[in-house]
Motif scaffolding. Structure first.
Motif, PDB file in Angstrom:
ATOM      1  N   THR A 164      21.237 -24.206  96.139  1.00 43.56           N
ATOM      2  CA  THR A 164      20.867 -24.079  96.980  1.00 43.56           C
ATOM      3  C   THR A 164      21.871 -24.166  98.098  1.00 43.56           C
ATOM      4  OG1 THR A 164      18.906 -23.454  95.770  1.00 43.56           O
ATOM      5  CG2 THR A 164      18.830 -22.435  97.903  1.00 43.56           C
ATOM      6  N   VAL A 165      22.591 -23.272  98.370  1.00 43.95           N
ATOM      7  CA  VAL A 165      23.294 -23.189  99.707  1.00 43.95           C
ATOM      8  C   VAL A 165      23.363 -22.237 100.779  1.00 43.95           C
ATOM      9  CG1 VAL A 165      25.331 -24.034  98.543  1.00 43.95           C
ATOM     10  CG2 VAL A 165      25.355 -21.181  98.823  1.00 43.95           C
ATOM     11  N   ASP A 166      23.861 -22.252 102.088  1.00 42.37           N
ATOM     12  CA  ASP A 166      23.671 -20.786 102.743  1.00 42.37           C
ATOM     13  C   ASP A 166      24.519 -20.176 102.922  1.00 42.37           C
ATOM     14  OD1 ASP A 166      21.514 -22.272 104.404  1.00 42.37           O
ATOM     15  OD2 ASP A 166      23.094 -23.850 105.746  1.00 42.37           O
ATOM     16  N   GLY A 167      23.672 -19.086 102.652  1.00 45.15           N
ATOM     17  CA  GLY A 167      24.906 -17.564 103.014  1.00 45.15           C
ATOM     18  C   GLY A 167      25.370 -16.725 104.158  1.00 45.15           C
ATOM     19  N   ILE A 168      25.769 -15.481 104.428  1.00 46.14           N
ATOM     20  CA  ILE A 168      26.117 -14.805 104.757  1.00 46.14           C
ATOM     21  C   ILE A 168      26.076 -13.570 104.764  1.00 46.14           C
ATOM     22  CG2 ILE A 168      26.696 -13.446 107.283  1.00 46.14           C
ATOM     23  CD1 ILE A 168      27.371 -16.595 108.506  1.00 46.14           C
ATOM     24  N   ILE A 169      25.607 -12.188 103.970  1.00 44.08           N
ATOM     25  CA  ILE A 169      25.645 -11.179 103.450  1.00 44.08           C
ATOM     26  C   ILE A 169      26.601  -9.945 104.378  1.00 44.08           C
ATOM     27  CG2 ILE A 169      24.467  -9.136 102.197  1.00 44.08           C
ATOM     28  CD1 ILE A 169      23.265 -11.753 101.017  1.00 44.08           C
ATOM     29  N   GLU A 170      27.885 -10.121 104.159  1.00 47.51           N
ATOM     30  CA  GLU A 170      29.232  -9.207 104.882  1.00 47.51           C
ATOM     31  C   GLU A 170      28.984  -8.005 104.247  1.00 47.51           C
ATOM     32  OE1 GLU A 170      30.459 -10.432 107.167  1.00 47.51           O
ATOM     33  OE2 GLU A 170      30.321 -12.941 106.783  1.00 47.51           O
ATOM     34  N   ARG A 171      28.376  -7.448 103.354  1.00 50.24           N
ATOM     35  CA  ARG A 171      28.605  -6.773 102.399  1.00 50.24           C
ATOM     36  C   ARG A 171      27.387  -5.902 101.791  1.00 50.24           C
ATOM     37  NH1 ARG A 171      34.007  -3.283 101.256  1.00 50.24           N
ATOM     38  NH2 ARG A 171      33.528  -1.098 101.266  1.00 50.24           N
ATOM     39  N   ILE A 172      26.937  -4.337 101.933  1.00 45.15           N
ATOM     40  CA  ILE A 172      26.187  -4.254 100.650  1.00 45.15           C
ATOM     41  C   ILE A 172      27.025  -3.158  99.573  1.00 45.15           C
ATOM     42  CG2 ILE A 172      23.768  -4.065  99.992  1.00 45.15           C
ATOM     43  CD1 ILE A 172      24.001  -5.794 101.858  1.00 45.15           C
ATOM     44  N   PHE A 173      27.446  -3.027  98.771  1.00 40.33           N
ATOM     45  CA  PHE A 173      28.034  -2.361  97.557  1.00 40.33           C
ATOM     46  C   PHE A 173      27.103  -1.563  96.950  1.00 40.33           C
ATOM     47  CE2 PHE A 173      31.045  -5.839  97.830  1.00 40.33           C
ATOM     48  CZ  PHE A 173      32.352  -5.542  98.005  1.00 40.33           C
ATOM     49  N   ALA A 174      25.995  -1.989  96.167  1.00 39.75           N
ATOM     50  CA  ALA A 174      24.314  -1.071  95.824  1.00 39.75           C
ATOM     51  C   ALA A 174      23.601  -2.529  96.491  1.00 39.75           C
ATOM     52  CB  ALA A 174      25.238  -1.468  94.121  1.00 39.75           C
ATOM     53  N   GLY A 175      22.321  -2.112  95.912  1.00 41.32           N
ATOM     54  CA  GLY A 175      21.208  -2.813  95.661  1.00 41.32           C
ATOM     55  C   GLY A 175      21.505  -3.192  95.490  1.00 41.32           C
ATOM     56  N   ASP A 176      21.948  -4.026  94.452  1.00 38.80           N
ATOM     57  CA  ASP A 176      21.853  -5.403  93.400  1.00 38.80           C
ATOM     58  C   ASP A 176      23.466  -6.336  93.463  1.00 38.80           C
ATOM     59  OD1 ASP A 176      23.566  -3.883  92.143  1.00 38.80           O
ATOM     60  OD2 ASP A 176      23.154  -4.116  90.281  1.00 38.80           O
ATOM     61  N   ARG A 177      24.321  -5.248  94.331  1.00 39.85           N
ATOM     62  CA  ARG A 177      25.637  -5.878  94.595  1.00 39.85           C
ATOM     63  C   ARG A 177      26.266  -6.100  95.899  1.00 39.85           C
ATOM     64  NH1 ARG A 177      30.690  -3.377  93.593  1.00 39.85           N
ATOM     65  NH2 ARG A 177      32.680  -4.510  92.052  1.00 39.85           N
ATOM     66  N   LEU A 178      26.301  -7.658  96.522  1.00 42.87           N
ATOM     67  CA  LEU A 178      26.958  -7.710  97.904  1.00 42.87           C
ATOM     68  C   LEU A 178      28.445  -8.665  97.883  1.00 42.87           C
ATOM     69  CD1 LEU A 178      22.833  -9.622  98.292  1.00 42.87           C
ATOM     70  CD2 LEU A 178      23.520  -7.196  98.200  1.00 42.87           C
ATOM     71  N   LEU A 179      28.967  -8.527  99.267  1.00 45.55           N
ATOM     72  CA  LEU A 179      29.965  -9.378  99.299  1.00 45.55           C
ATOM     73  C   LEU A 179      28.789 -10.217 100.509  1.00 45.55           C
ATOM     74  CD1 LEU A 179      32.960 -10.124  99.313  1.00 45.55           C
ATOM     75  CD2 LEU A 179      32.849  -8.490 102.030  1.00 45.55           C
ATOM     76  N   VAL A 180      28.932 -12.005  99.932  1.00 49.16           N
ATOM     77  CA  VAL A 180      28.378 -13.154 100.418  1.00 49.16           C
ATOM     78  C   VAL A 180      29.806 -13.392 100.790  1.00 49.16           C
ATOM     79  CG1 VAL A 180      26.968 -14.301 100.620  1.00 49.16           C
ATOM     80  CG2 VAL A 180      26.234 -12.454  98.922  1.00 49.16           C
ATOM     81  N   ARG A 181      29.147 -14.277 102.122  1.00 52.38           N
ATOM     82  CA  ARG A 181      30.131 -15.596 102.843  1.00 52.38           C
ATOM     83  C   ARG A 181      29.326 -16.930 102.937  1.00 52.38           C
ATOM     84  NH1 ARG A 181      35.020 -15.188 106.643  1.00 52.38           N
ATOM     85  NH2 ARG A 181      35.218 -17.377 107.386  1.00 52.38           N
TER      86      ARG A 181
END
Length: 888
Positions: A164-181
């Motif tokens: 389990t790591v830290d992340g930041i949600i950069e963008r939301i493409f769909a309810g189940d598909r995200l761009l994560v840093r």
């Protein structure tokens, strides 16, 4: 003029994305006036760009601000301004003071407003203070962070899977598909498309390959908005669970308030994704529970959900038949039988090359575990009837607390069904099944091993008398030979597999006679209680482990012996239930007469089955007259009481149509029958010449079926009956019922015999099974061939006269003396074909005469035959060429 807005996201240390409090869909981008910050870019971030953005993101995202636009760039329309948070924090002052933004060099160059110039001067003083203190971008070199935009090679999963790591949600493409840093290390981040583990949300509006916009699926945009409002640019925990087949990261997105997947499922904005079940393991259970909550409330995607009206109450039953690796037949306490398929499990498929070789092994696995055993059944759903399958229940089946479907999957003998998203007929432990399948794959078990199993081929030793003779010695020397009841042909006739010998045999129960069961056609109704006897055999014996004792073989290659299931003689069970009678002669010969007669007596006293109208006084009268009790069931017992006082005068004109290799003679009686047969055969040939009637068999033929067969020697069609079947080769041995000869024919050369004008009810089979009276053919194969050849020479193509000395209706054979009217010696009444074959040394007088053959009226015939035999001996003819074969 100042406006209120919510901060949706931060693009960099100096740029905000704002939304209207009253209309979240209305967005505007505001850059902070008079300052600049390092830029984030896919081609490579500027030094300190991420840290600058993070300062502003942590300060404002998700909060309400009051902003005003200071100026707008005419060419781009880009707005620059200032903002104030509700706690009084001012922007861009706070960013400059922290050292994460610089004052533009050209700021205020053309500005005339004293107020603005004072503001800029204040910003410069804050910047100077940050420089002096070495804050933010003024800290010197070292602020660069490497960003990777794909997972790279498999080593990523090797290092990070399960963590389990830290992340930041950069963008939301769909309810189940995200761009994560992903903030994996201090100097390197991964910014990748991430699939939310365990769910599948409806698609959002997107551009198609042809440039046209594909509309969103129902609730797709709503699901995206739901996630955006809660996660966009929020810091989260990402549990890395795996990668999709397309190489995209799959992770559980954990917000401080919980797993976003659960919230989506509860709101009916997503469905569980079965393909992620094996990645999540136990973490899939709360997601299933959340989905069920939404289904029960009929929220959004589940607005039309209808719960299956099934009886989920657990019931106990007994397994009476294993139909396949995933389907069984069970009987409840009330005696009702039901077909059950294991929930969410499918046995090896014939069409799959990697699975097909395991069909028998998987079925045997289930048979060993369940046949005849008590199981607990919990129905999970019902599959309606279709063109290919009949209606059936799907259920969880447990034996002694162990899930049988799960055991199949664990051993690699079954695969888990991938259900449609709206299919609720699934196992309650579906995720456990998927995990078991993955484990079986890793361990290369069963169908996942990549190599076919060692298949056992069973040789049918009852295919012919010759094969049966070869096997008889081996089996008769052994006691309690272990086997498996593969098929019940009737109450007293079974197909037995003997694994240690790799053979299968037809076993006929010794000492009893069970009534004939109905055939497949409506016309073949069988004998009274024949179906009941077969049903009992299926219930008690079919597919059970057994033990057999073999005593002898019959005339068609069947093995005569005893069958023990659970160490109990099934012959005794049949007799005790009144579904078979004792054949006293063969029972005494087999050594089980005492047990069987006692069982028959009990059945009579209880008036069961065959003895439902038994009259003890009538039987007592028969015994006083010299009859034998229990003799009604067998021909041999009937023979014992036969006494022929008058020489038979049943003479018939006949022709011999076939002589079997064992010396049995098939004849046709010349007269009305042969005339009718000739007329029928004319119609039969015309019928099968028509292409319209070229219809193959719908199903595989079974022993006893009437068919039309094309004789290999002349290509003509004849009426026939199936004697035996080779299902692997798709070949059947057929007997031509009007002529008596037989041969093996592929199923493709068989047609159904269902036409009423050609049925055996319209014209009975014309081939009569006969045997020469008083004569015994040699046992030696060579001499037997000579005898058969000699018989052909005497009878082929000739009209003969047959004296039917005795007709054994129970055995279905007539004992005859044949005469050739055209023979030069026909004037001599004693000169028969029977005497000729003895005289020429191709046969001998029967050493063990039947009861009727011992009658006084036949003494002259026997005397004549013995004289002929003596002459053959003295002349060293045929079997006597090396002397007297009857001497010890």
């Amino acid at each position: 003029m100042a406006y209120l807005a919510n901060v949706k996201s931060v693009l960099s240390g100096d740029t905000l994305v704002l939304t209207s409090p009253n209309n979240p869909a209305a967005e505007r981008t505001l850059s902070l006036a008079y300052v600049s910050a390092p830029r984030l870019s896919k081609d490579g971030d500027e030094s300190y760009a991420f840290q600058s953005r993070e300062f502003l993101r942590n300060l404002v995202v998700g909060k309400q601000v009051k902003f005003s636009v200071s100026y707008t760039i005419p060419n781009s329309g880009r707005e620059y301004g200032t903002a104030v948070l509700q706690d009084g924090t001012q922007l861009p002052e706070a960013a400059v003071k922290a050292g994460w933004a610089k004052v533009r060099e050209d700021a205020g160059r053309k500005e005339e407003s004293e107020e603005i110039l004072d503001k800029i001067n204040h910003l410069r003083s804050l910047e100077a203070q940050a420089k002096d203190e070495g804050k933010g971008v003024h800290a010197g070199p070292g602020g660069a962070i490497e960003v990777q935009h794909d997972l790279g090679g498999p080593e990523f999963m090797t290092q990070w899977k399960g963590k389990t790591v830290d992340g930041i949600i950069e963008r939301i493409f769909a309810g189940d598909r995200l761009l994560v840093r992903l903030l994996l290390t201090e100097k390197k981040h991964w910014q990748v498309v991430t699939l939310v583990a365990g769910i599948r949300a409806p698609a959002t509006e997107r551009a198609g390959p042809s440039g046209q916009t594909q509309p969103a699926e129902e609730f797709g945009n709503e699901a995206r908005a739901f996630v955006e409002a809660r996660l966009l640019q929020r810091q989260v925990k990402v549990k890395i669970v795996g990668a999709s087949p397309q190489g995209q990261l799959v992770g559980a997105i954990i917000h401080p308030r919980g797993n976003i997947a659960e919230f989506l499922l509860k709101e009916g904005l997503a469905r569980c994704n079965d393909f992620h079940s094996t990645l999540l393991g136990p973490d899939m259970a709360p997601l299933r529970a959340a989905e069920k909550e939404a289904q029960a409330a009929r929220r959004r995607l589940h607005k039309g959900f209808v719960a299956k009206a099934t009886d989920s109450k657990e019931t106990d039953a007994t397994v009476v038949k294993v139909i396949g690796a995933d389907t069984i037949l069970v009987r409840n306490k009330a005696g009702v039988e039901k077909r059950i398929s294991f929930s969410s499990v499918r046995g090896p498929r014939t069409a799959e090359a990697s699975e097909a070789p395991y069909r028998d092994e998987a079925k045997e696995f289930v048979r060993k575990k369940l046949i005849g055993k008590h199981v607990r059944i919990s129905v999970d759903g019902t599959k309606p009837a279709s063109d290919e399958f009949e209606a059936r229940d799907v259920a969880t089946v447990t034996r002694e607390g162990k899930n049988v479907g799960l055991q199949l999957v664990q051993e690699g003998y079954a695969t888990v069904i991938r259900h449609r998203k709206d299919d609720t007929d699934r196992a309650p432990n579906y995720d456990e099944l998927l995990a078991a399948q993955e484990a079986a794959k890793e361990q290369k078990k069963g169908i996942w091993s990549g190599k076919p199993p060692k298949t056992r081929q069973y040789v049918d030793m009852s295919e012919s008398v010759q094969k049966a003779k070869l096997q008889l010695g081996t089996l008769s020397r052994q006691r309690k030979v272990p086997g498996i009841v593969d098929f019940c042909k009737s109450g007293s006739r079974f197909t037995i597999l003997i694994p240690r010998e790799s053979v299968k045999i037809t076993l006929v129960l010794a000492g009893i006679r069970a009534p004939r069961a109905p055939g497949r056609t409506a016309q073949d109704k069988g004998e009274p209680f024949g179906q009941e006897a077969l049903d009992l055999a299926n219930r008690r014996c079919n597919q059970r482990d057994c033990e057999i004792d073999v005593h002898d073989i019959d005339k068609v290659g069947g093995f005569i012996g005893d069958l023990y299931v659970n160490r109990e003689s099934f012959a005794k069970v049949l007799v005790e239930e009144g579904l078979a009678s004792v054949h006293r002669y063969s029972a005494e010969k087999s050594g089980n007469a005492t047990e069987l007669l006692a069982a028959e007596a009990r059945a009579k006293q209880a008036r069961k089955g065959l003895w439902h109208d038994w009259d003890p006084s009538q039987e007592a009268a028969e015994e006083e007259e010299g009859g034998e009790p229990g003799a009604a069931g067998g021909a041999a017992a009937a023979d014992a009481s036969v006494a022929i006082d008058k020489k038979p005068e049943d003479y018939r004109d006949i022709v011999v149509t076939n002589i079997d290799s064992n010396g049995r003679i098939k004849v046709q009686e010349i007269g009305a029958g042969t005339d009718a047969l000739e007329a029928l055969m004319d119609q039969f040939r015309q019928f099968h010449l028509s292409p319209v009637n070229n219809t193959p068999l719908k199903d595989a033929p079974k022993a006893g079926d009437y068919v039309a067969a094309q004789f290999s020697e002349d290509g003509e069609w004849y009426r026939a009956r199936v004697r035996s079947n080779d299902r692997a080769a798709k070949v059947a041995e057929v007997v031509y019922i009007d002529y008596g000869n037989s041969e093996k024919q592929p199923w493709s050369k068989l047609r159904p015999l269902t036409q009423p004008q050609f049925s055996v009810q319209k014209l009975k089979p014309q081939a009569i099974d006969t045997q020469l009276s008083f004569v015994q053919l040699p046992n030696s194969e060579d001499y037997l061939r000579d005898a058969v050849s000699f018989l052909y020479d005497l009878t082929e193509g000739r009209k003969l006269v047959g004296c039917f000395d005795y007709v054994d209706a129970k055995e279905g054979v007539s004992y005859v003396t044949l005469y050739d009217p055209a023979s030069e010696k026909s004037a001599n009444a004693t000169e028969s074909v029977n005497r000729r074959i003895v005289l020429e040394g191709h046969a001998l007088v029967a050493r063990k005469l039947k009861a009727w053959e011992k009658s006084k009226v036949f003494e002259p015939v026997l005397k004549s035959l013995r004289e002929a035999e003596k002459e053959a001996k003295e002349g060293r003819r045929g079997i006597w060429e090396y002397g007297d074969i009857t001497e010890d």
